[in-house]
Design a protein around this motif. Sequence first.
Motif, PDB file in Angstrom:
ATOM      1  N   PHE A 182      46.920  23.111  43.365  1.00  8.91           N
ATOM      2  CA  PHE A 182      48.210  23.183  42.686  1.00  8.91           C
ATOM      3  C   PHE A 182      48.708  21.767  42.404  1.00  8.91           C
ATOM      4  N   GLN A 183      49.469  21.615  41.327  1.00  8.74           N
ATOM      5  CA  GLN A 183      50.061  20.326  40.981  1.00  8.74           C
ATOM      6  C   GLN A 183      51.410  20.200  41.687  1.00  8.74           C
ATOM      7  N   ILE A 184      51.529  19.160  42.483  1.00 10.95           N
ATOM      8  CA  ILE A 184      52.732  18.951  43.294  1.00 10.95           C
ATOM      9  C   ILE A 184      53.342  17.605  42.916  1.00 10.95           C
ATOM     10  N   PRO A 185      54.651  17.538  42.731  1.00 10.22           N
ATOM     11  CA  PRO A 185      55.273  16.248  42.389  1.00 10.22           C
ATOM     12  C   PRO A 185      55.182  15.253  43.532  1.00 10.22           C
ATOM     13  N   ASP A 186      55.339  13.971  43.179  1.00 10.10           N
ATOM     14  CA  ASP A 186      55.213  12.903  44.173  1.00 10.10           C
ATOM     15  C   ASP A 186      56.159  13.081  45.357  1.00 10.10           C
ATOM     16  N   GLN A 187      57.328  13.624  45.120  1.00 10.83           N
ATOM     17  CA  GLN A 187      58.300  13.768  46.211  1.00 10.83           C
ATOM     18  C   GLN A 187      57.911  14.856  47.200  1.00 10.83           C
ATOM     19  N   GLY A 188      56.836  15.565  46.917  1.00 11.44           N
ATOM     20  CA  GLY A 188      56.349  16.568  47.857  1.00 11.44           C
ATOM     21  C   GLY A 188      56.986  17.926  47.656  1.00 11.44           C
ATOM     22  N   LEU A 189      56.818  18.784  48.648  1.00  5.27           N
ATOM     23  CA  LEU A 189      57.308  20.148  48.582  1.00  5.27           C
ATOM     24  C   LEU A 189      58.521  20.329  49.485  1.00  5.27           C
ATOM     25  N   PRO A 190      59.508  21.080  49.050  1.00  4.03           N
ATOM     26  CA  PRO A 190      60.663  21.325  49.919  1.00  4.03           C
ATOM     27  C   PRO A 190      60.295  22.234  51.091  1.00  4.03           C
ATOM     28  N   THR A 191      61.053  22.119  52.151  1.00  2.33           N
ATOM     29  CA  THR A 191      60.839  22.970  53.313  1.00  2.33           C
ATOM     30  C   THR A 191      61.033  24.431  52.939  1.00  2.33           C
ATOM     31  N   GLY A 192      60.125  25.264  53.401  1.00  2.00           N
ATOM     32  CA  GLY A 192      60.199  26.686  53.092  1.00  2.00           C
ATOM     33  C   GLY A 192      59.310  27.119  51.945  1.00  2.00           C
ATOM     34  N   THR A 193      58.515  26.198  51.396  1.00  2.00           N
ATOM     35  CA  THR A 193      57.608  26.559  50.305  1.00  2.00           C
ATOM     36  C   THR A 193      56.523  27.500  50.818  1.00  2.00           C
ATOM     37  N   LYS A 194      56.212  28.511  50.000  1.00  2.00           N
ATOM     38  CA  LYS A 194      55.237  29.533  50.398  1.00  2.00           C
ATOM     39  C   LYS A 194      54.160  29.705  49.338  1.00  2.00           C
ATOM     40  N   LEU A 195      53.013  30.151  49.796  1.00  2.00           N
ATOM     41  CA  LEU A 195      51.986  30.659  48.896  1.00  2.00           C
ATOM     42  C   LEU A 195      52.116  32.177  48.915  1.00  2.00           C
ATOM     43  N   THR A 196      52.415  32.760  47.771  1.00  2.00           N
ATOM     44  CA  THR A 196      52.682  34.196  47.711  1.00  2.00           C
ATOM     45  C   THR A 196      51.648  34.899  46.842  1.00  2.00           C
ATOM     46  N   ALA A 197      51.488  36.182  47.102  1.00  2.00           N
ATOM     47  CA  ALA A 197      50.603  37.017  46.298  1.00  2.00           C
ATOM     48  C   ALA A 197      51.138  38.441  46.316  1.00  2.00           C
ATOM     49  N   GLU A 198      50.727  39.220  45.344  1.00  2.00           N
ATOM     50  CA  GLU A 198      51.146  40.623  45.260  1.00  2.00           C
ATOM     51  C   GLU A 198      50.036  41.400  44.567  1.00  2.00           C
ATOM     52  N   LEU A 199      49.266  42.135  45.358  1.00  2.00           N
ATOM     53  CA  LEU A 199      48.171  42.923  44.802  1.00  2.00           C
ATOM     54  C   LEU A 199      48.647  44.291  44.336  1.00  2.00           C
ATOM     55  N   TRP A 200      49.635  44.846  45.030  1.00  2.00           N
ATOM     56  CA  TRP A 200      50.220  46.137  44.670  1.00  2.00           C
ATOM     57  C   TRP A 200      51.712  45.939  44.451  1.00  2.00           C
ATOM     58  N   LYS A 201      52.238  46.497  43.394  1.00  2.00           N
ATOM     59  CA  LYS A 201      53.643  46.319  43.042  1.00  2.00           C
ATOM     60  C   LYS A 201      54.552  46.739  44.198  1.00  2.00           C
ATOM     61  N   GLY A 202      55.485  45.850  44.512  1.00  2.00           N
ATOM     62  CA  GLY A 202      56.425  46.134  45.583  1.00  2.00           C
ATOM     63  C   GLY A 202      55.942  45.745  46.964  1.00  2.00           C
ATOM     64  N   HIS A 203      54.739  45.162  47.057  1.00  2.00           N
ATOM     65  CA  HIS A 203      54.184  44.767  48.350  1.00  2.00           C
ATOM     66  C   HIS A 203      53.761  43.287  48.336  1.00  2.00           C
ATOM     67  N   PRO A 204      54.705  42.351  48.152  1.00  2.00           N
ATOM     68  CA  PRO A 204      54.330  40.935  48.191  1.00  2.00           C
ATOM     69  C   PRO A 204      54.046  40.482  49.622  1.00  2.00           C
ATOM     70  N   PHE A 205      53.270  39.438  49.732  1.00  2.00           N
ATOM     71  CA  PHE A 205      53.005  38.822  51.039  1.00  2.00           C
ATOM     72  C   PHE A 205      52.831  37.326  50.836  1.00  2.00           C
ATOM     73  N   SER A 206      52.957  36.547  51.873  1.00  2.00           N
ATOM     74  CA  SER A 206      52.957  35.085  51.702  1.00  2.00           C
ATOM     75  C   SER A 206      52.607  34.369  52.989  1.00  2.00           C
ATOM     76  N   TRP A 207      52.256  33.104  52.803  1.00  2.00           N
ATOM     77  CA  TRP A 207      52.026  32.188  53.918  1.00  2.00           C
ATOM     78  C   TRP A 207      53.049  31.050  53.845  1.00  2.00           C
ATOM     79  N   GLN A 208      53.644  30.760  54.966  1.00  2.00           N
ATOM     80  CA  GLN A 208      54.599  29.656  55.052  1.00  2.00           C
ATOM     81  C   GLN A 208      53.821  28.346  55.138  1.00  2.00           C
TER      82      GLN A 208
END
Length: 210
Positions: A182-208
């Motif tokens: 992923f392209q990330i700006p020089d200042q980095g990522l804010p606290t709480g950024t997640k990698l999210t995915a949703e294979l079935w509608k209404g069922h998202p999941f993520s990694w902190q």
Amino acid sequence: MSPSKPPATAGISLLVAVLGLAACSKAPAYDPNAPSTQSPATVDTRPTAPPAPEPAVAKIGESIEVAELGNVKLSSYDPPQWARATITVTSFKVLRTVPGIPDRFKRPHTNYGRVDIRTKITADPFTLWDQHFTLIAPDGTTYPQTANAAYLDDEFRNVTDSKTSDTPKNPRLGPAEGVLLFQIPDQGLPTGTKLTAELWKGHPFSWQLT
């Protein structure tokens, strides 16, 4: 001699008896407060929707179990059969340069967010590809993926309609495993950024991630 006629009162008595019987057989008035005598409807407990991911949010290194369709061919009248696929973000790194990517493709004022993903899935009929994943900040800002990951030996291996899109350069990679960038700006990522995915509608999941 002519036969004797029954007295007139006999017909009247018969009519009164018939009317009395009809009155007794009349349905009682409807009582809205009366208890129901109907048997309860049969509830179909067969699963028709995928179970939710477990857990919905995980840490780096932790696995999330998601639903995948069973590989049994079902008729249109059968409910789907749900198995469990395991997806794990094994590591996340913010890098200024990534070995294997030519420097001429480096964009100014950006870093790379490298996500390593491993799975335990069945290739048929499960579908998972890189565009399922989004890097998103708490305020809703999303960070785009970069196609420069194609230069890496462990590029993410898509699984689409039971077929892998490419033969991976790294033969140890299974379906839906590898690296996303992923392209990330020089200042980095804010606290709480997640990698999210949703294979079935209404069922998202993520990694902190942060």
